[in-house]
Scaffold this motif. Sequence first.
Motif, PDB file in Angstrom:
ATOM      1  N   ASN A   6      19.898   1.766  72.279  1.00  0.00           N
ATOM      2  CA  ASN A   6      20.238   0.650  71.395  1.00  0.00           C
ATOM      3  C   ASN A   6      21.179  -0.327  72.070  1.00  0.00           C
ATOM      4  N   SER A   7      22.154   0.178  72.829  1.00  0.00           N
ATOM      5  CA  SER A   7      23.087  -0.737  73.506  1.00  0.00           C
ATOM      6  C   SER A   7      22.362  -1.526  74.596  1.00  0.00           C
ATOM      7  N   HIS A   8      21.381  -0.905  75.265  1.00  0.00           N
ATOM      8  CA  HIS A   8      20.603  -1.627  76.274  1.00  0.00           C
ATOM      9  C   HIS A   8      19.756  -2.716  75.611  1.00  0.00           C
ATOM     10  N   LEU A   9      19.138  -2.390  74.473  1.00  0.00           N
ATOM     11  CA  LEU A   9      18.349  -3.377  73.736  1.00  0.00           C
ATOM     12  C   LEU A   9      19.237  -4.515  73.247  1.00  0.00           C
ATOM     13  N   ALA A  46      -2.138 -13.521  72.375  1.00  0.00           N
ATOM     14  CA  ALA A  46      -2.180 -14.005  73.760  1.00  0.00           C
ATOM     15  C   ALA A  46      -0.836 -13.820  74.453  1.00  0.00           C
ATOM     16  N   TRP A  47       0.263 -14.093  73.750  1.00  0.00           N
ATOM     17  CA  TRP A  47       1.607 -13.948  74.306  1.00  0.00           C
ATOM     18  C   TRP A  47       1.863 -12.494  74.712  1.00  0.00           C
ATOM     19  N   LEU A  48       1.507 -11.575  73.824  1.00  0.00           N
ATOM     20  CA  LEU A  48       1.706 -10.152  74.132  1.00  0.00           C
ATOM     21  C   LEU A  48       0.826  -9.709  75.296  1.00  0.00           C
ATOM     22  N   GLU A  49      -0.414 -10.137  75.312  1.00  0.00           N
ATOM     23  CA  GLU A  49      -1.310  -9.769  76.413  1.00  0.00           C
ATOM     24  C   GLU A  49      -0.818 -10.344  77.734  1.00  0.00           C
ATOM     25  N   ASP A  50      -0.245 -11.555  77.709  1.00  0.00           N
ATOM     26  CA  ASP A  50       0.328 -12.132  78.935  1.00  0.00           C
ATOM     27  C   ASP A  50       1.476 -11.281  79.473  1.00  0.00           C
ATOM     28  N   LEU A  51       2.157 -10.556  78.578  1.00  0.00           N
ATOM     29  CA  LEU A  51       3.236  -9.655  78.998  1.00  0.00           C
ATOM     30  C   LEU A  51       2.707  -8.304  79.486  1.00  0.00           C
ATOM     31  N   GLY A  52       1.407  -8.072  79.318  1.00  0.00           N
ATOM     32  CA  GLY A  52       0.813  -6.812  79.750  1.00  0.00           C
ATOM     33  C   GLY A  52       0.522  -5.833  78.632  1.00  0.00           C
ATOM     34  N   ALA A  53       0.706  -6.243  77.386  1.00  0.00           N
ATOM     35  CA  ALA A  53       0.405  -5.354  76.253  1.00  0.00           C
ATOM     36  C   ALA A  53      -1.096  -5.091  76.211  1.00  0.00           C
ATOM     37  N   GLU A  54      -1.447  -3.834  76.047  1.00  0.00           N
ATOM     38  CA  GLU A  54      -2.854  -3.448  75.961  1.00  0.00           C
ATOM     39  C   GLU A  54      -3.165  -2.965  74.551  1.00  0.00           C
ATOM     40  N   GLY A  55      -4.349  -3.306  74.080  1.00  0.00           N
ATOM     41  CA  GLY A  55      -4.778  -2.838  72.775  1.00  0.00           C
ATOM     42  C   GLY A  55      -4.345  -3.723  71.619  1.00  0.00           C
ATOM     43  N   VAL A  56      -3.811  -4.908  71.901  1.00  0.00           N
ATOM     44  CA  VAL A  56      -3.405  -5.821  70.840  1.00  0.00           C
ATOM     45  C   VAL A  56      -4.672  -6.325  70.150  1.00  0.00           C
ATOM     46  N   TYR A  57      -4.624  -6.403  68.826  1.00  0.00           N
ATOM     47  CA  TYR A  57      -5.786  -6.918  68.107  1.00  0.00           C
ATOM     48  C   TYR A  57      -5.344  -7.681  66.871  1.00  0.00           C
ATOM     49  N   TYR A 123      11.037  -6.508  75.478  1.00  0.00           N
ATOM     50  CA  TYR A 123      11.959  -5.538  76.068  1.00  0.00           C
ATOM     51  C   TYR A 123      11.227  -4.235  76.401  1.00  0.00           C
ATOM     52  N   TYR A 124      10.489  -3.714  75.431  1.00  0.00           N
ATOM     53  CA  TYR A 124       9.738  -2.474  75.662  1.00  0.00           C
ATOM     54  C   TYR A 124       8.785  -2.618  76.839  1.00  0.00           C
ATOM     55  N   LEU A 125       8.091  -3.737  76.912  1.00  0.00           N
ATOM     56  CA  LEU A 125       7.102  -3.932  77.970  1.00  0.00           C
ATOM     57  C   LEU A 125       7.740  -4.171  79.331  1.00  0.00           C
ATOM     58  N   THR A 126       8.751  -5.029  79.405  1.00  0.00           N
ATOM     59  CA  THR A 126       9.328  -5.353  80.709  1.00  0.00           C
ATOM     60  C   THR A 126      10.171  -4.210  81.267  1.00  0.00           C
ATOM     61  N   LYS A 127      10.782  -3.437  80.389  1.00  0.00           N
ATOM     62  CA  LYS A 127      11.595  -2.296  80.829  1.00  0.00           C
ATOM     63  C   LYS A 127      10.788  -1.000  80.900  1.00  0.00           C
TER      64      LYS A 127
END
Length: 184
Positions: A6-9, A46-57, A123-127
């Motif tokens: 939580n402190s890192h987030l 599109a924004w999430l997929e650009d970050l590398g998120a998979e399975g977004v629908y 945060y979840y994706l980049t870290k």
Amino acid sequence: MLATENSHLTKYLEDSVEDTHRLLANLVAIPAPSHNEEKRAEFIKAWLEDLGAEGVYIDSAKNAVYPLLVGDGDDIVVFEAHTDTVFPDTTPFEFKSDGTNFYAPGVGDDTASVAVLMSVIRYYLTKRIVPANGALFVLNSGEEGLLLFTYKYNEAGEEPREATAGTIPGIIGGYDAKDTAYAF
């Protein structure tokens, strides 16, 4: 472990507040009147997929959904913020700031929470954070009381147990951004 995460987030969100403000301005510029949130949902996907998120629908109710490590029968936590505004798409969606507060149709209800939730996902994706349980991030269509994703899944299964996720740091648009997590 949770307190450390939580402190890192918290630090990440504080350090990326300008990025979140830019995201908020971009979201506000996309008209999303109730029951017509397609353009905003498409932007989010599109924004999430650009970050590398998979399975977004985008589901049939126009919710943008990102399942993170969600499997059959797993305990999950659902994070939701709604994407619509109650303003017609003919309303000028100009984003203004006086340096402290932000002004635009729907900025505090609930676009600021959408921007913060998207920043949490970033945060979840980049870290490369792996949650202990699956996390389902839902950018809901529909105004409060019309949160179509929640109703859709409540009809199909167990009633959610509500748990406050806590305050996400930063006053955004004069709105103290808080969200609710639902554990199934």
